[in-house]
Design a protein around this motif. Structure first.
Motif, short mmCIF file in Angstrom:
data_model
loop_
_atom_site.label_atom_id
_atom_site.label_comp_id
_atom_site.label_asym_id
_atom_site.label_seq_id
_atom_site.Cartn_x
_atom_site.Cartn_y
_atom_site.Cartn_z
N VAL A 56 9.95 -14.12 9.99
CA VAL A 56 11.12 -14.48 10.80
C VAL A 56 11.18 -13.48 11.95
CG1 VAL A 56 13.61 -14.89 10.80
CG2 VAL A 56 12.27 -15.33 8.73
N ALA A 57 10.69 -13.90 13.11
CA ALA A 57 10.51 -12.97 14.23
C ALA A 57 11.54 -13.25 15.32
CB ALA A 57 9.10 -13.11 14.79
N GLY A 58 12.04 -12.19 15.90
CA GLY A 58 13.00 -12.33 16.99
C GLY A 58 13.66 -11.01 17.28
N PRO A 59 14.40 -10.93 18.39
CA PRO A 59 15.09 -9.68 18.71
C PRO A 59 16.27 -9.44 17.80
CG PRO A 59 15.70 -11.40 20.27
CD PRO A 59 14.63 -11.98 19.40
N SER A 60 16.73 -8.21 17.79
CA SER A 60 17.91 -7.87 16.99
C SER A 60 19.12 -8.63 17.51
CB SER A 60 18.16 -6.36 17.05
OG SER A 60 19.31 -6.01 16.32
N GLY A 61 19.92 -9.15 16.58
CA GLY A 61 21.09 -9.91 16.97
C GLY A 61 20.84 -11.39 17.18
N SER A 62 19.65 -11.87 16.83
CA SER A 62 19.32 -13.28 17.02
C SER A 62 19.52 -14.11 15.75
CB SER A 62 17.88 -13.42 17.52
OG SER A 62 16.96 -12.87 16.58
N TRP B 105 2.55 -4.88 5.82
CA TRP B 105 2.17 -6.30 5.84
C TRP B 105 1.07 -6.61 4.84
CZ3 TRP B 105 5.45 -9.53 7.40
CH2 TRP B 105 6.28 -9.28 8.49
N SER B 106 0.19 -5.67 4.62
CA SER B 106 -0.85 -5.87 3.60
C SER B 106 -0.22 -5.99 2.21
CB SER B 106 -1.83 -4.70 3.64
OG SER B 106 -2.81 -4.83 2.63
N MET B 107 0.82 -5.18 1.95
CA MET B 107 1.53 -5.26 0.68
C MET B 107 2.19 -6.62 0.51
SD MET B 107 5.01 -3.22 -0.43
CE MET B 107 5.76 -3.81 1.10
N LEU B 108 2.89 -7.10 1.54
CA LEU B 108 3.58 -8.38 1.45
C LEU B 108 2.58 -9.54 1.36
CD1 LEU B 108 6.53 -7.84 3.96
CD2 LEU B 108 6.54 -7.65 1.47
N ARG B 109 1.44 -9.38 2.00
CA ARG B 109 0.40 -10.40 1.89
C ARG B 109 -0.11 -10.49 0.46
NH1 ARG B 109 -0.68 -14.87 4.12
NH2 ARG B 109 -0.45 -15.39 1.91
N ALA B 110 -0.26 -9.34 -0.19
CA ALA B 110 -0.71 -9.33 -1.58
C ALA B 110 0.33 -9.95 -2.51
CB ALA B 110 -1.02 -7.89 -2.02
N VAL B 111 1.62 -9.69 -2.23
CA VAL B 111 2.69 -10.28 -3.04
C VAL B 111 2.66 -11.81 -2.90
CG1 VAL B 111 5.19 -10.48 -3.32
CG2 VAL B 111 4.15 -8.23 -2.97
N ALA B 112 2.48 -12.29 -1.67
CA ALA B 112 2.42 -13.73 -1.44
C ALA B 112 1.19 -14.34 -2.11
CB ALA B 112 2.41 -14.02 0.06
N ASP B 113 0.08 -13.63 -2.06
CA ASP B 113 -1.13 -14.13 -2.72
C ASP B 113 -0.95 -14.19 -4.24
OD1 ASP B 113 -2.38 -14.39 -0.29
OD2 ASP B 113 -3.42 -12.45 -0.40
N GLU C 143 7.77 -8.06 15.74
CA GLU C 143 6.49 -8.57 16.23
C GLU C 143 5.82 -9.38 15.13
OE1 GLU C 143 4.15 -5.37 17.65
OE2 GLU C 143 5.59 -4.74 19.20
N ILE C 144 5.20 -10.48 15.53
CA ILE C 144 4.59 -11.40 14.57
C ILE C 144 3.29 -10.79 14.03
CG2 ILE C 144 3.65 -13.70 14.25
CD1 ILE C 144 5.41 -14.60 16.59
N PRO C 145 3.14 -10.70 12.71
CA PRO C 145 1.91 -10.12 12.14
C PRO C 145 0.81 -11.18 12.01
CG PRO C 145 3.43 -10.62 10.39
CD PRO C 145 4.14 -11.00 11.66
N ASP C 146 -0.42 -10.71 11.96
CA ASP C 146 -1.54 -11.62 11.78
C ASP C 146 -1.56 -12.21 10.37
OD1 ASP C 146 -2.34 -11.02 14.36
OD2 ASP C 146 -3.68 -9.39 13.72
N GLU C 147 -0.95 -11.53 9.42
CA GLU C 147 -0.98 -11.98 8.03
C GLU C 147 -0.06 -13.17 7.75
OE1 GLU C 147 -2.09 -7.67 8.20
OE2 GLU C 147 -0.53 -8.96 9.04
N ALA C 148 0.82 -13.51 8.69
CA ALA C 148 1.83 -14.55 8.43
C ALA C 148 1.19 -15.93 8.38
CB ALA C 148 2.90 -14.51 9.51
#
Length: 349
Positions: free
Chosen positions: A54-60, A215-223, A234-239
């Motif tokens: 969920v990417a965006g500026p603060s307050g969005s 992001w590597s940790m969250l990618r492993a959790v999703a896997d 900022e949008i990660p490559d793992e998303a």
């Protein structure tokens, strides 16, 4: 770190892989608060075990979207399905199989607690509120072994080894680095073995290496089968799926602008009010004129009365002069008495 056996011949990580994650689907999803829309018009479709950024500026509205999809904030428009459960109709059901990791103001870590205390508390809360009531009938040794298995599996999935901390499990949260605190938050959420994990401010105050590790940790959790919702700048490559949020226009968020229909109605109402006051003012002016006429008549009467009083005063003065003349000339008493009576009558008049 080795995973403890859960008594069925499979490790905690293997058991996590067998649990289906929660699919997420939303159309026209929006949340509105007292100050306007936090977000609206969100469309998303994510398969079980996806890493959703969920990417965006603060307050969005990123955190509001995170809480709404995890069943903790009621939407105002659109609909969503999480794990086959419809929102907002069954928010409580979504909360039962979702968990919050780091969400400031909602699931903060206690800086005075140690790592061990946090883990012990998470295990006790899961057993008290998240487990089956029949589990309480199991022997205490069996329940303790289950808690140890869950904690070990959660720490492994989060990539946190308490032995590497400055004071081991006795390290206070205030002494943890930002990445270590994030790993602990994720581990505490995974103790309950959720199907959906929500993480806020994933890349906040992290350098490039730490952000890549997070992001590597969250990618492993999703896997491992858990669907992950992660707020970021900022949008990660793992998303696997990206939801972009934008800051709402202040006028639109307030629910009305210069061209808004309701606003136009308000202005028309103001003009109508002014028009309504116009005839009233005219009627009031007429009323004042009509009220002033008797007042002017009264004033004329008062002036006439004043003139009469002046004439009476002159008559009294003349009578006094006549009395003095009568007294000076030696006229008889009857004339003096008559003059005095005339003076008295004049005064009364």
């Amino acid at each position: 770190m080795e995973s403890a056996d859960n008594g069925t011949g499979s490790t905690g990580t293997e058991a996590a892989r067998t649990r289906p994650g929660a699919a997420v689907r939303a159309e026209g999803f929006g949340v509105k608060g007292p100050r306007g829309w936090a977000f609206r018009g969100v469309d998303v479709e994510a398969a079980p075990g996806s890493l959703v950024a969920v990417a965006g500026p603060s307050g969005s509205g990123r955190t509001c979207l995170l809480l709404a999809l995890s069943g903790r904030m009621k939407p105002a428009e659109g609909y969503a399905e999480v794990g086959g459960v419809r929102l907002p109709r069954r928010m409580a059901a979504v909360r039962r199989f979702s968990a919050l990791a780091h969400v400031p103001g909602v699931s903060d870590l206690d800086p005075a607690f140690t790592v061990a205390e946090h883990l012990r508390e998470a295990a006790l809360l899961r057993r008290r509120f998240g487990g089956s009531p029949l589990a309480l009938l199991r022997p205490r040794a069996g329940r303790a072994a289950e808690n140890r298995r869950r904690v070990a599996a959660a720490l492994e999935a989060a990539g946190l080894d308490p032995e590497t901390l400055p004071k081991g499990e006795r390290t206070s949260v205030r002494d943890l680095e930002r990445l270590e605190a994030l790993r602990l938050s994720v581990a505490l959420a995974l103790v309950g073995e959720p199907r959906l994990l929500a993480v806020d401010d994933t890349d906040l105050k992290l350098n490039d290496a730490e952000e890549a590790a997070a992001w590597s940790m969250l990618r492993a959790v999703a896997d491992g089968g858990v669907t992950v919702l992660a707020v970021c700048t900022e949008i990660p490559d793992e998303a696997d799926v990206v939801i972009r949020t934008t800051a709402a226009d202040p006028a639109a968020a307030a629910g009305g602008g210069p061209g808004d229909g309701d606003g136009g109605t308000g202005r028309d109402g103001g003009d109508s009010g002014r028009k309504a006051r116009g005839p009233g003012g005219t009627r009031d002016s007429g009323g004042e004129d009509r009220a002033a006429e008797p007042a002017r008549d009264t004033g004329d009467t008062a002036r006439d009365a004043g003139s009469t009083a002046q004439d009476a005063g002159k008559t009294a003065q003349d009578a006094g002069d006549a009395g003095r003349d009568a007294a000076g000339s030696g006229d008889d008493t009857d004339d003096e008495k008559g003059a005095a009576d005339a003076f008295a009558e004049t005064g009364r008049a």
